[in-house]
Design a protein around this motif. Structure first.
Motif, PDB file in Angstrom:
ATOM      1  N   VAL A 320      42.921 -26.703 -71.671  1.00 52.11           N
ATOM      2  CA  VAL A 320      43.528 -27.553 -72.705  1.00 52.11           C
ATOM      3  C   VAL A 320      44.430 -28.598 -72.053  1.00 52.11           C
ATOM      4  CG1 VAL A 320      43.481 -25.820 -74.542  1.00 52.11           C
ATOM      5  CG2 VAL A 320      45.490 -25.957 -73.058  1.00 52.11           C
ATOM      6  N   PRO A 325      48.174 -22.844 -76.236  1.00 48.57           N
ATOM      7  CA  PRO A 325      47.462 -22.697 -77.510  1.00 48.57           C
ATOM      8  C   PRO A 325      47.726 -21.311 -78.105  1.00 48.57           C
ATOM      9  CG  PRO A 325      45.940 -22.495 -75.667  1.00 48.57           C
ATOM     10  CD  PRO A 325      47.272 -22.900 -75.081  1.00 48.57           C
ATOM     11  N   PRO A 329      41.299 -20.728 -75.991  1.00 48.39           N
ATOM     12  CA  PRO A 329      40.250 -21.694 -76.359  1.00 48.39           C
ATOM     13  C   PRO A 329      38.841 -21.154 -76.129  1.00 48.39           C
ATOM     14  CG  PRO A 329      41.649 -22.534 -74.568  1.00 48.39           C
ATOM     15  CD  PRO A 329      42.238 -21.240 -74.994  1.00 48.39           C
ATOM     16  N   PRO A 336      41.614 -26.001 -83.079  1.00 48.92           N
ATOM     17  CA  PRO A 336      42.822 -26.676 -82.559  1.00 48.92           C
ATOM     18  C   PRO A 336      43.823 -27.119 -83.623  1.00 48.92           C
ATOM     19  CG  PRO A 336      40.887 -28.072 -82.290  1.00 48.92           C
ATOM     20  CD  PRO A 336      40.383 -26.728 -82.717  1.00 48.92           C
ATOM     21  N   GLY A 342      44.963 -21.639 -83.008  1.00 49.83           N
ATOM     22  CA  GLY A 342      44.684 -22.594 -81.932  1.00 49.83           C
ATOM     23  C   GLY A 342      45.862 -23.498 -81.598  1.00 49.83           C
ATOM     24  N   PRO A 343      46.531 -24.102 -82.622  1.00 48.90           N
ATOM     25  CA  PRO A 343      47.596 -25.064 -82.318  1.00 48.90           C
ATOM     26  C   PRO A 343      48.729 -24.537 -81.434  1.00 48.90           C
ATOM     27  CG  PRO A 343      46.971 -25.265 -84.608  1.00 48.90           C
ATOM     28  CD  PRO A 343      46.219 -24.071 -84.061  1.00 48.90           C
ATOM     29  N   SER A 386      47.899 -30.095 -81.887  1.00 47.85           N
ATOM     30  CA  SER A 386      46.613 -29.729 -81.294  1.00 47.85           C
ATOM     31  C   SER A 386      46.751 -29.601 -79.776  1.00 47.85           C
ATOM     32  CB  SER A 386      45.575 -30.808 -81.607  1.00 47.85           C
ATOM     33  OG  SER A 386      44.526 -30.740 -80.656  1.00 47.85           O
ATOM     34  N   THR A 388      44.368 -29.720 -77.786  1.00 50.34           N
ATOM     35  CA  THR A 388      43.306 -30.505 -77.181  1.00 50.34           C
ATOM     36  C   THR A 388      43.740 -31.954 -76.983  1.00 50.34           C
ATOM     37  OG1 THR A 388      41.916 -29.146 -78.599  1.00 50.34           O
ATOM     38  CG2 THR A 388      40.815 -30.894 -77.396  1.00 50.34           C
TER      39      THR A 388
END
Ligand code: GLC
Length: 417
Positions: A320, A325, A329, A336, A342-343, A386, A388
């Motif tokens: 990432v 995260p 992932p 995300p 995910g966040p 996010s 990502t």
């Protein structure tokens, strides 16, 4: 925004969300006092207004229940339309509160605020010591099973819709849940929030608690949900260590706390998934939940070093742009932008980063702090981001993100507790 301006802007967010004796996490979306949000807010305030930091913590503990539990929400003022509000919880308290708790970061934050000015902090820490001890004792007697902290509702973990709860949630019966209107969806896009199926189950658990009169024994024996959360175990273990340090400076006995530390430290071993990482466990089935994420990476914060966890952390750093995260992932459910699936959350980053630094993993600790700084610089004081591409998500003008900036992420901050 230039870095110096961000310090002032963070202060302004805390001031704007200040309701006098407590702060709201953010206006409208979360219009009450939340337990761990307040503890983090106090840490933020301690960088520029120490008396206000103590007020925040003292207001939180004024709502402590007789059995020692400190509720996850305190409804100081009516907020029309908020759901689930005081009637749904039915705890019959004044001010009204929810009937469940939240991650016990308060002892750690009391210690941090105390350290900002020990002379000024001494009488406050002295007054808060007994309430903290009673809260930890409540955890140890009502909730600790095999050295792990059991939760009775996902909201207790602060990681509301984490993948950790999926299997146990699937077994929750929702036939008694009538129609209701969610206010969160008026503020935030549905794909960034928990789903309706999840929400129905959250409510079924609240109804069970209310019908039992919030009786811990009944909830333990017959409640619809009981999971040992790896995040809560690590946070309580760390909080016990900080409570012990406070006991030392305040000249209080430490034996009972030492016993808790030993028990939780042994319990951490029961969170070890044979697949090679710290994990939560469904206490009804005994199964591991199979979710490596930011909660497991609190091991260092709890004082536990582990090579395999470090290897996972390094792998994720390569996957990432922004650490940490909330879910690996490489997990099939990674998303995300969906809340705790995910966040990146600045508050958990601060705890993970502090733990890594204390364990001597300086390069990884720096990475977490730099990433947190970059996220806030790029997107502001948002609720989450996010991993990502740094997109801001959830609510804006958020108390705990501003507090983390001021207390830990800013280049001006000291970066420790
Ligand atoms: C959400 C978060 C929780 C937080 C609360 C208020 O429910 O999942 O961790 O305490 O919002 O910010």
């Amino acid at each position: 925004m230039p870095l110096e301006e961000l310090d002032r802007a963070a202060e302004q967010v805390l001031r704007d969300n200040d309701r006098g004796r407590y702060t709201v996490p953010t206006d409208i979306l979360y219009p009450f006092q939340w337990n761990w949000d307040s503890a983090f807010a106090a840490w933020g305030f301690s960088r520029f207004d120490i008396p206000r930091a103590w007020v925040e913590l003292e207001t939180l503990f004024a709502a402590q229940w007789e059995n020692g539990m400190v509720p996850h929400m305190i409804f100081h003022e009516a907020a029309l339309g908020y759901f689930p509000g005081p009637d749904v919880w039915g705890t019959g308290r004044e001010p009204p509160t929810s009937g469940i708790t939240q991650p016990p970061v308060a002892a750690t934050m009391v210690r941090a605020v105390y350290q900002a000015d020990p002379g000024q902090g001494h009488p406050h820490a002295d007054r808060l010591f007994e309430p903290l001890l009673r809260w930890h004792r409540w955890f140890m007697t009502e909730r600790v099973e095999d050295g792990m902290v059991a939760i009775t509702h996902p909201w207790e973990t602060g990681r509301d819709n984490a993948v950790d709860w999926d299997a146990a949630m699937a077994a929750v019966d929702t036939t008694g849940v009538a129609e209701y209107k969610r206010r969160d969806l008026e503020q935030v896009a549905a794909e960034q929030r928990p789903t309706k199926a999840e929400y129905d189950r959250y409510l079924a658990m609240v109804y069970f608690g209310r019908e039992s009169g919030w009786d811990e024994a009944a909830i333990r024996e017959r409640g619809p949900f009981r999971v040992a959360d790896v995040g809560m175990t690590f946070i309580l273990l760390r909080a016990c260590r900080d409570l012990r340090a406070l006991a030392d400076v305040l000249g209080r006995p430490t034996e009972e706390i030492d016993g808790w530390i030993a028990k939780l430290q042994a319990g951490a071993g029961n969170h070890w998934n044979p697949d090679g990482y710290y994990d939560s466990r469904d206490l009804r089935s005994g199964d591991f939940v199979g979710a490596l994420g930011n909660a497991g990476f609190l091991c260092w914060y709890a004082g536990i070093d582990n090579d395999r966890m470090r290897a996972h952390f390094e792998r994720i750093c390569g996957r990432v742009r922004y650490t940490v995260p909330s879910l690996d992932p490489d997990h099939p459910e990674f998303d995300p932008l969906r809340y705790w699936r995910g966040p990146v959350w600045a508050v958990v980053n601060a705890l993970v980063g502090i733990g890594l630094a204390e364990a001597g993993h300086g390069a990884l600790a720096d990475r977490v702090r730099r990433d947190t700084r970059a996220l806030i610089e790029g997107a502001g004081f948002h609720e989450y981001f996010s991993p990502t591409d740094g997109t801001a998500a959830g609510g804006g003008h958020f108390t705990w993100t501003a507090a983390i900036w001021r207390a830990w992420a800013s280049p001006q901050a000291e970066g420790g507790i």
